[in-house]
Design an enzyme around this catalytic site. Structure first.
Site, PDB file in Angstrom:
ATOM      1  N   GLY A  65       6.725   0.232  10.923  1.00 37.39           N
ATOM      2  CA  GLY A  65       6.578   0.094   9.480  1.00 37.39           C
ATOM      3  C   GLY A  65       7.424   1.035   8.656  1.00 37.39           C
ATOM      4  O   GLY A  65       7.850   0.688   7.561  1.00 37.39           O
ATOM      5  N   GLU A  66       7.637   2.247   9.142  1.00 33.88           N
ATOM      6  CA  GLU A  66       8.263   3.251   8.288  1.00 33.88           C
ATOM      7  C   GLU A  66       9.611   3.742   8.781  1.00 33.88           C
ATOM      8  O   GLU A  66      10.364   4.361   8.028  1.00 33.88           O
ATOM      9  CB  GLU A  66       7.308   4.444   8.128  1.00 33.88           C
ATOM     10  N   GLN A 108      10.016  -5.906   8.745  1.00 35.11           N
ATOM     11  CA  GLN A 108       9.586  -4.521   8.522  1.00 35.11           C
ATOM     12  C   GLN A 108      10.783  -3.575   8.471  1.00 35.11           C
ATOM     13  O   GLN A 108      10.848  -2.672   7.643  1.00 35.11           O
ATOM     14  CB  GLN A 108       8.616  -4.076   9.621  1.00 35.11           C
ATOM     15  N   GLY A 116       0.962  -6.946   3.877  1.00 32.96           N
ATOM     16  CA  GLY A 116       2.173  -7.731   3.749  1.00 32.96           C
ATOM     17  C   GLY A 116       3.026  -7.613   4.995  1.00 32.96           C
ATOM     18  O   GLY A 116       4.014  -8.319   5.147  1.00 32.96           O
ATOM     19  N   GLY A 125       0.831  -1.203   0.000  1.00 33.30           N
ATOM     20  CA  GLY A 125       0.000   0.000   0.000  1.00 33.30           C
ATOM     21  C   GLY A 125       0.862   1.248   0.000  1.00 33.30           C
ATOM     22  O   GLY A 125       0.707   2.125  -0.823  1.00 33.30           O
TER      23      GLY A 125
END
Lengths: 748, 352
Positions: free
Chosen positions: A713-714, A647, A475, A246
């Site tokens: 995640g980031e 991640q 994912g 995404g």
């Protein structure tokens, strides 16, 4: 990967959970995980958008007759024929929705904007029908470069963030500095390029619509679609069990999907639309380019006297999403004075949107290089310099951090990388093949947003549980981590917990974005599970036939499918027994969860990390190879170390991509992107990523939320971009301030 | 994609006859043609499927030691053929540096020669492109052209040929066997691709309906087996077209170069054979000075076609490096990263 856990504040003996493999792994590797475009309801039609090849102006004609004459074409939707919408697409859709391009008029605002929708019996007929429209244009001069666009003072940046932060007197701080560093950095427009393109299969039943689509924000999207189509939110069902990536681009409503849904309603048949790769470079968001300037005042002790970070951030001509790049400087290094600010520039592109650490990534890329340059200017080791300017409390506000194990990240990362002994000067290291070797580092930082979320946990007669929340697994492994959280709250093994997610009819799981999904949906599941256990305890402790009768004041503990009396381990009873005797088929726990506002007010909440990079550079040819990346990250409690490591790897890989690969190449004469495909818009391939290490630094955060989870995640992309650029300087002596770094930058 | 007829001929003559109809195109693996059809750059009305033609998928060794490669041999099959890789190592290395493993498994030898330029303006049907639409102009000329040609270009077209494979083929005097309505003929690979001049739309020497049936490498090209390399600069380690590339092949006797071959890739609309450079090396010792001088000859006529002057310097440097690596000797096993400057990393081979 470190599975070390702290001895204090441990939950069930560890602050890190079990490294379970993905629940959906077998489905995915055997091709049984069905994505949106895998759906083919009976009677389905195919829709294809025709897109503009100019970037500004208007469409003066479309050869609709030629298209309609093509065999298989069913309908052509143009501004003249597009059915009405219940919401004006030129108005924003709260909370995060942008103005969208849905054939409201013949205006062209950017290249690749939809200018018609062709619906046909086959994909091939629809595609050729779109090609036959032969649009004619009245074209205006496109504005896609830094010198072309209209500048403005933005009221907000990102998704409603402050455009400016200031404390202290920056000019005074610079004036009294022993030296001032002033540097410009440029980051390009980047496109999400999730493997799975944006897709929708829409099927109406009266005024109810079923949407199969990849979606990062189910409940929010249902409300938005309902508003566009003038129906109640509960009439919209979105199924999004799997997403092929995404990266922020599937959280926000876009025009092509609206048009396909509209076509399905008008034609009374299911309609599928799948964007082509090229069509994803326009109406579905991107990371806007930035032109950043940093001014850093330094005293003789190598400390910041002032930090000024300004970003000129690009947005579209008709809506506002500005990469909040300068905000990357507001929470990281100690400085007596800080000014971070943004200026907007309007370009004839699609509206940018959140993409892979929006703001943090591009801002960190500039800041971490600037900090490296500052360390060099002070003759200091880059790590020592960062420690020298360590923020013990939030810069400006002085608020404590809810937790901040950044020192540990620096120390452990440096140790594993072997940072000690790094020569200060550049061009000092070569390998045995004669390649230049360089080491660089960057600090990683990412906020910990928390979205309101709801969940339901049902304890079943057989002692197992069903837990439900409308979340999204892009994912990252949400199915697995969320089930682990629920299992812990329910005192069950994860195998005993069935998780339902990915459909909007379930309790609102919030947004899978901002690295906040595990914390947000996880807290809701935790609380729902605890609610179910509380009800079960109530049953048992009030039942004279239960060994737990009367334990209400002392309390019980849920563990391994049984309730235990807290003060007497020998008195326990299984869930199944309690339910059976009570004649209950199930107990349903529910929760609506959000962050404690008082804790949020009192603390600054961030995940932190340190990334160390080694690059090798061919001294003659300029070819760069990242040979090692070591990242150490502290992000509160780790639910599943295996997935979290993955991640972090993903984030670091996107950092390589930002530093060396990604760039939309725009022909400013036409405003068209000339590399809108995966052959020419480069992302790294496996051979670009030789060795990764992600270290999970233990961190206990009692404030961020009840489950102690931040987000992972980031953060990996932040720090990494700068670390690589700094390593390139260390190897070559060439300081590149424009991303991505190219061969010609190195050979001069 | 436009509607088209699909013809599956049984033999070469049927194929050639079918292709004589205007608007026909031969379809092999389709790794380039089908993409171009999807984006509207190529709109054939008839596809002639040659994948089932008998006899085109063989690697045949000639009595004199040369090799004849059928047009339908897959890139991977040729690159991993042990005798071929041993005899023509630079060609195998070039093949393995191209595209991705999946594409190499599908793509064919004949199709490789026929691949079209990757120039973005050629692929963008809204742009002017003399190669795609003769007389329409060249939007690349003042556009985004940092990767465009630096030799052999004209005001009408500054595109480059993307093939890796063709670069060592040009260096090694490969020959292309054709069959068409007028019968069989053969032409040197070096003459197969054309420079744009005033007619960039004439990309190859193929006559209408002519079919590539095979490619030959002469026996004498095997003399370079011990000292041959292909080297490629690219912007990611695999699955990227060359920024510049070079194939270098040397025959060294008693410390003296007796024969040299050098061709450069990604700098022109065809693989760029550097004969003057080769001549300058014949009889020379394999020294940095000799290689630098040779590379100078190879790029003597280069001039930027746009924002790409750096490619001239890079091409010069990669020519030098390819010659150095060739002089050092062909690696015993295919490097883990074929054609990469980092292929010297020891202890890693392409096939585990």
């Amino acid at each position: 990967m470190s599975l070390d856990a702290p001895s204090t504040n441990a939950r069930y003996g560890s602050n890190a959970g079990q490294p379970l493999t993905r629940r959906d792994g077998v489905l995915k590797v055997t091709g049984r995980a069905t994505y949106a475009a895998d759906n083919h309801p009976d009677g389905m039609l195919y829709a294809v958008t025709a897109v503009s090849r100019i970037a500004r102006g208007r469409v003066t004609s479309l050869d609709v007759e030629a298209t309609k004459a093509h065999p298989g074409v069913v309908e052509v939707m143009t501004p003249a024929s597009r059915p009405p919408l219940a919401h004006d697409p030129d108005e924003k859709m709260p909370p995060f929705g942008f103005r969208i391009e849905v054939l409201q008029d013949s205006t062209v605002r950017y290249a690749n904007q939809p200018i018609a929708l062709v619906i046909a019996e086959t994909l091939e007929a629809a595609t050729e029908g779109a090609a036959l429209l032969n649009p004619q244009y009245d074209a205006d001069e496109p504005r896609t470069g830094i010198d072309d666009g209209l500048r403005f003072d933005p009221p907000a940046v990102g998704v409603g963030g402050p455009p400016k932060a200031a404390f202290g007197d920056v000019e005074a701080g610079l004036a009294k500095a022993a030296q001032v560093l002033e540097r410009d950095y440029v980051t390009p427009a980047q496109y999400h390029n999730a493997m799975e393109p944006h897709a929708v299969v829409a099927e109406w039943d009266g005024d109810h619509v079923m949407l199969d689509m990849p979606n990062q924000a189910l409940a929010m999207s249902c409300a938005s679609y309902a508003t566009y189509f003038g129906i109640p939110p509960e009439n919209v069902t979105i199924r999004s069990p799997f997403l092929g990536g995404g990266f922020g681009s599937k959280a926000i409503i876009n025009g092509p999907q609206i048009l396909a849904i509209l076509a399905a309603r008008a034609l009374k048949r299911p309609v599928k639309l799948v964007l082509s790769r090229a069509q994803m470079y326009g109406p579905v968001g991107h990371r806007g380019g930035t032109w950043q300037k940093l001014r850093i005042g330094l005293n003789n002790d190598g400390q910041l006297t002032a930090l000024h970070h300004k970003s000129i951030s690009a947005t579209s001509s008709f809506d506002d999403f500005l990469e909040p790049a300068a905000n990357a400087s507001t929470h990281l290094y100690a400085s007596p004075a800080l000014l971070s600010e943004h200026e907007g520039i309007r370009l004839d592109t699609g509206t940018p949107g959140p993409m892979r650490a929006p703001g943090e990534a591009s801002g960190s890329a500039a800041l971490e290089v600037a900090i490296d340059e500052a360390a060099d200017a002070c003759g200091m080791d880059p790590l020592d310099f960062r420690l020298h300017n360590y923020a013990e409390t939030e810069p400006g506000s002085g608020r404590p951090f809810s937790s901040k194990a950044l020192r540990e990240c620096y120390a452990e990362g440096a140790k594993r990388f072997g940072w000690a002994g790094r020569p200060l000067a550049s061009r000092q290291m070569r390998d045995k093949n004669g390649f230049l070797v360089g080491w660089g580092m960057g600090t990683a930082l990412f906020p910990c947003p928390h979205f309101p979320a709801e969940a339901r946990a049902t304890l079943r007669a057989d002692g197992t549980a069903l837990v439900e929340t409308a979340g999204a697994d892009m994912g990252q492994g949400a199915w697995t981590a969320l089930a682990q959280i629920a299992a812990e709250a329910l005192g069950l093994d994860p195998e005993q917990v069935e998780l339902h997610s990915g459909i909007s009819t379930l309790p609102d799981g919030g947004i899978a974005g901002g690295s906040g999904h595990t914390a947000s949906a996880g807290l809701a599941l935790n609380n729902a599970g605890k609610d179910a256990i509380a009800q079960l305890s109530e049953l048992a402790t009030n039942d004279p036939a239960s060994p737990l009768f009367g334990a209400g004041n002392i309390g019980v503990e849920a563990r391994a499918g049984r309730l235990y009396r807290r003060d007497d381990e020998t008195r326990s009873e299984s869930y199944a027994e309690i339910l059976a005797r009570a004649g209950r088929r199930e107990i349903v726990g529910t929760a609506k969860a959000s962050r404690d506002p008082a804790a949020a007010e009192a603390h600054a909440m961030f995940s932190h990390g340190a990334v160390f990079a080694e690059v090798k550079v061919d001294p003659d040819l300029g070819q760069i190879r990242v040979t090692r990346l070591v990242g150490a990250f502290a992000a509160g409690r780790i639910i599943n170390p295996r997935l979290v490591e993955s991640q972090y790897f993903g984030g670091m890989i996107w950092g390589v991509s930002f530093a060396l690969h990604e760039e939309a190449i725009i022909d400013h004469r036409t405003g068209r992107i000339m590399n809108a495909d995966l052959a020419e818009y480069h992302v790294p391939i496996n051979a670009d990523i030789p060795s990764l290490e992600a270290i999970l630094i233990p961190e206990n955060d009692p404030f961020v939320n009840a489950i102690g989870v931040k987000g992972v995640g980031e953060i990996g992309i932040t720090g990494t971009v700068g670390a690589i650029a700094n390593a390139i300087w260390h190897a070559t002596g060439v300081r590149v301030r424009k991303f991505p770094v190219r061969l010609e930058d190195i050979i001069g | 994609m436009n509607r088209f007829d699909f013809i599956a001929p049984h033999n070469i003559s049927e194929a050639v006859a079918a292709a004589a109809e205007p608007g026909s195109a031969y379809l092999a693996a389709g790794t380039n043609l089908l993409d171009l059809m999807k984006i509207g750059v190529s709109r054939p009305v008839r596809l002639i499927d040659i994948t089932r033609l008998p006899g085109l998928d063989r690697i045949e060794w000639q009595p004199d030691g040369g090799v004849r490669i059928g047009a339908m041999v897959r890139n991977s099959d040729l690159a991993y053929d042990p005798r071929f890789a041993r005899t023509f190592p630079a060609v195998a290395e070039a093949l393995l540096s191209g595209a991705s493993a999946q594409l190499r498994n599908a793509a064919t030898i004949g199709g490789n020669l026929m691949q079209r330029t990757r120039c973005a303006y050629f692929q963008d049907t809204a742009s002017a492109c003399n190669r795609r639409v003769p007389g329409s102009g060249c939007d690349a000329l003042h556009g985004e052209n940092r990767l465009h040609a630096v030799v052999g270009w004209s005001e009408h077209c500054i595109a480059t040929h993307p093939s890796d494979f063709c670069v060592p083929l040009a260096a090694l005097d490969a020959v292309v066997e054709l069959e068409g309505p007028q019968g069989k003929r053969e032409i040197p690979l070096e003459d197969f691709h054309r420079l744009p001049g005033e007619t960039p739309e004439q990309e190859t020497a193929l006559a209408p309906a002519e079919l590539i049936v095979a490619l030959r490498l002469p026996a004498e090209a095997a003399r370079f087996a011990a000292n041959a390399r292909y080297l490629k600069l690219r912007e990611r380690t695999s699955y990227a077209f060359a920024v510049v590339s070079a194939a270098a092949a040397l025959e060294i006797n008693d410390g003296v170069i007796s024969h040299a071959r050098l061709a450069l890739g990604a700098i022109a609309a065809k693989p760029w054979r550097a004969r003057e450079a080769e001549a300058s090396l014949a009889g020379a010792e394999p020294t940095l000075e000799a290689f630098t001088r040779a590379a100078g000859f190879a790029l003597a006529d280069a001039r930027p076609s746009g924002d790409n002057a750096f490619k001239i310097e890079l091409a010069r440097r990669i020519a030098v490096r390819a010659l150095i690596l060739a002089a050092e000797g062909t690696p015993e096993v295919m490097p883990a990263l074929p054609a990469s400057p980092f292929s010297t990393t020891p202890g890693a081979s392409h096939v585990a």
